[in-house]
Design an enzyme around this catalytic site. Structure first.
Site, PDB file in Angstrom:
ATOM      1  N   ASN A 209       0.858  -1.201   0.000  1.00  0.00           N
ATOM      2  CA  ASN A 209       0.000   0.000   0.000  1.00  0.00           C
ATOM      3  C   ASN A 209       0.888   1.244   0.000  1.00  0.00           C
ATOM      4  OD1 ASN A 209       0.556   0.758   2.879  1.00  0.00           O
ATOM      5  ND2 ASN A 209      -0.362  -1.258   3.204  1.00  0.00           N
ATOM      6  N   LYS A 336     -13.458   0.228  15.297  1.00  0.00           N
ATOM      7  CA  LYS A 336     -12.133  -0.423  15.428  1.00  0.00           C
ATOM      8  C   LYS A 336     -11.576  -0.269  16.847  1.00  0.00           C
ATOM      9  CE  LYS A 336     -10.985   0.155  10.602  1.00  0.00           C
ATOM     10  NZ  LYS A 336     -10.237   0.882   9.575  1.00  0.00           N
TER      11      LYS A 336
HETATM   12  N1  CTP Z   1      -3.820  -3.422  12.140  1.00  0.00           N
HETATM   13  C1  CTP Z   1      -3.052  -4.469  12.586  1.00  0.00           C
HETATM   14  N2  CTP Z   1      -3.051  -5.636  11.909  1.00  0.00           N
HETATM   15  C2  CTP Z   1      -3.783  -5.802  10.799  1.00  0.00           C
HETATM   16  C3  CTP Z   1      -4.582  -4.730  10.333  1.00  0.00           C
HETATM   17  C4  CTP Z   1      -4.569  -3.569  11.030  1.00  0.00           C
HETATM   18  O1  CTP Z   1      -2.379  -4.322  13.597  1.00  0.00           O
HETATM   19  N3  CTP Z   1      -3.765  -6.963  10.168  1.00  0.00           N
HETATM   20  C5  CTP Z   1      -3.839  -2.166  12.923  1.00  0.00           C
HETATM   21  C6  CTP Z   1      -3.263  -0.970  12.195  1.00  0.00           C
HETATM   22  O2  CTP Z   1      -1.886  -0.826  12.471  1.00  0.00           O
HETATM   23  C7  CTP Z   1      -4.084   0.161  12.762  1.00  0.00           C
HETATM   24  C8  CTP Z   1      -5.425  -0.463  13.096  1.00  0.00           C
HETATM   25  O3  CTP Z   1      -5.183  -1.858  13.201  1.00  0.00           O
HETATM   26  O4  CTP Z   1      -3.545   0.648  13.963  1.00  0.00           O
HETATM   27  C9  CTP Z   1      -6.505  -0.210  12.091  1.00  0.00           C
HETATM   28  O5  CTP Z   1      -6.048  -0.607  10.822  1.00  0.00           O
HETATM   29  P1  CTP Z   1      -6.968  -0.514   9.539  1.00  0.00           P
HETATM   30  O6  CTP Z   1      -6.234  -1.088   8.364  1.00  0.00           O
HETATM   31  O7  CTP Z   1      -7.521   0.879   9.430  1.00  0.00           O
HETATM   32  O8  CTP Z   1      -8.170  -1.425   9.979  1.00  0.00           O
HETATM   33  P2  CTP Z   1      -8.641  -2.859   9.627  1.00  0.00           P
HETATM   34  O9  CTP Z   1      -9.022  -3.511  10.908  1.00  0.00           O
HETATM   35  O10 CTP Z   1      -7.632  -3.580   8.779  1.00  0.00           O
HETATM   36  O11 CTP Z   1      -9.971  -2.596   8.825  1.00  0.00           O
HETATM   37  P3  CTP Z   1     -10.225  -2.201   7.296  1.00  0.00           P
HETATM   38  O12 CTP Z   1      -8.946  -2.489   6.549  1.00  0.00           O
HETATM   39  O13 CTP Z   1     -11.342  -3.108   6.926  1.00  0.00           O
HETATM   40  O14 CTP Z   1     -10.604  -0.760   7.293  1.00  0.00           O
END
Ligand code: CTP
Length: 398
Positions: A209, A336
């Protein structure tokens, strides 16, 4: 409380200049050494004598006047200040500094300052919204200048909108926050994740990303500056880590998960800034995948959610996450926060100009467990980092 701290208050010509009197008075009561610089127009609203009587220091109104008792050099205050507060800050001073103009004592001092500079804008709402003013604010924020958001309400010009000077109490609270930061993380251990992850497809390709790592590196740097012991677990990025941090470079989400889970126990605060890939390839091809059919399907499987796993085992450690969104910012962030048992989540709408991936500024909302929320104006990622650390400490004290 502010004994030994030198605060320079720059007062510009706006009706809110009278509120600067209370700001100076409150700072003085906290034992700060307060010096006031007034612009020519400010003198039309409040007499220099008012400030002099309160701060017990000469008030500077003219760059070229004869030296008085103090060591006058036109930048002596700039060198001495622990903080410069421009309150009220007019569109004019913001524009001047953004344009590199130093033609009076206040603009000269701001430009020569070694300390942080905080602008407290107050002006007509249409002026504040003017794209040129907003561009100037963004430009200055990018260079590390701090801004407070004006209040919304009825203004002296009779209109109602965003442009009112915030309460002097709030201004002074922010000043205290900035000045008390020095070593407030001494003895604390912080684990920070940063950057993107890379999920391999074959030996030459991966899924990733746009995360640049800038926000996470800024958190690590700010924590180091404040005396913390910092471990930075970082995905692949093109920026240099702050010196003083223990840096562990990882690539995939599973690598990051393993590294974090193996060491989290010895940390007091964990800030998950990394943009972790939610899925990885079900199987990674050992050889480069060759072009063949018109379509190609790759099966993905879910990665571990590091933050959610930490949420289950964190105990009384403070867990902070980020929520980068393109829609339903607050709804997604709040869910979240709850789902991953975080103490605070930093919500940012990555579609906004001046926020998100790659840029040096960010516009975020800090949402704490329990629902309290702080909306921050555009600021450099370093200053966002400091605000996050300020709030982490306030959670710890509770
Ligand atoms: N995060 C994590 N591990 C993952 C995905 C996310 O630790 N596999 C953590 C990120 O570092 C961030 C938080 O969770 O602090 C939210 O991440 P985000 O990508 O916004 O949320 P997701 O739970 O992955 O939801 P989505 O992608 O569906 O928005």
């Amino acid at each position: 409380m502010l004994k030994g701290k030198t605060v320079v208050v720059g007062v510009c010509g706006g009706i809110a200049a009278y509120k600067a009197v209370e700001v100076v008075s409150r700072l003085k009561k906290l034992n700060a050494d307060v010096h006031v610089i007034m612009t020519k127009n400010a003198e039309k609203f409040v007499a220099p004598l008012t400030f002099r009587s309160i701060c017990h220091n000469p008030v500077i109104t003219d760059m070229f006047e004869e030296p008085k008792i103090w060591d006058i050099q036109h930048i002596s205050l700039a060198q001495k200040a622990d903080l410069v507060v421009v309150a009220p800050a007019t569109a004019n001073i913001i524009g001047k500094v953004a344009g590199g103009i130093a033609d009076d004592m206040l603009s000269t001092t701001i430009m020569a300052a070694h300390s942080p500079v905080l602008f407290v804008p107050a002006m007509n709402d249409k002026m504040y919204e003017n794209p040129i003013v907003q561009e100037n604010i963004q430009k200055l924020a990018l260079h590390g200048y701090l801004f407070m958001e004006p209040d919304t309400g009825l203004m002296a010009c009779g209109t109602s909108g965003k442009g009112r000077f915030p309460s002097p109490e709030r201004v002074v609270d922010y000043v205290k926050e900035i000045l008390m930061r020095d070593a407030d993380y001494e003895g604390l251990k912080i684990l920070v994740t940063a950057g993107p992850t890379r999920e391999p497809i074959d030996p030459v390709r991966y899924i990733s990303n746009h995360s640049s790592g800038k926000m996470g590196y800024a958190v690590a740097k700010a924590a180091l500056e404040r005396g913390a012991c910092v471990k930075l677990v970082t995905g692949p990025v093109n920026i240099a880590p702050p010196s003083g941090a223990e840096v562990v470079r990882v690539s995939s989400a599973v690598d990051m998960y393993n590294e974090v889970m193996k060491s989290y126990e010895s940390f007091d605060v964990i800030v998950m800034v990394a943009a972790v890939a939610d899925y990885r390839c079900a199987s990674v091809s050992e050889k480069k995948i060759k072009k063949s059919g018109e379509t190609l399907t790759i099966e993905l499987v879910k990665n571990p959610d590091i933050a959610a796993e930490l949420g289950k085992v964190k105990g009384d450690r403070i867990l902070v996450g980020f929520s980068a969104e393109t829609d339903n910012l607050l709804g997604n962030a709040v869910s979240k926060l709850a789902l991953k048992n975080m103490d605070m989540i930093v919500a940012n709408d990555v579609t906004m100009e001046g926020a998100g991936f790659g840029v040096d500024t960010n516009i975020v909302k800090l949402i704490k467990r329990g629902g309290s929320r702080i909306d921050l104006p555009v600021m450099s990622k370093e200053n966002v980092a400091h605000k996050i650390l300020d709030e982490v400490l306030s959670i710890r004290k509770r």
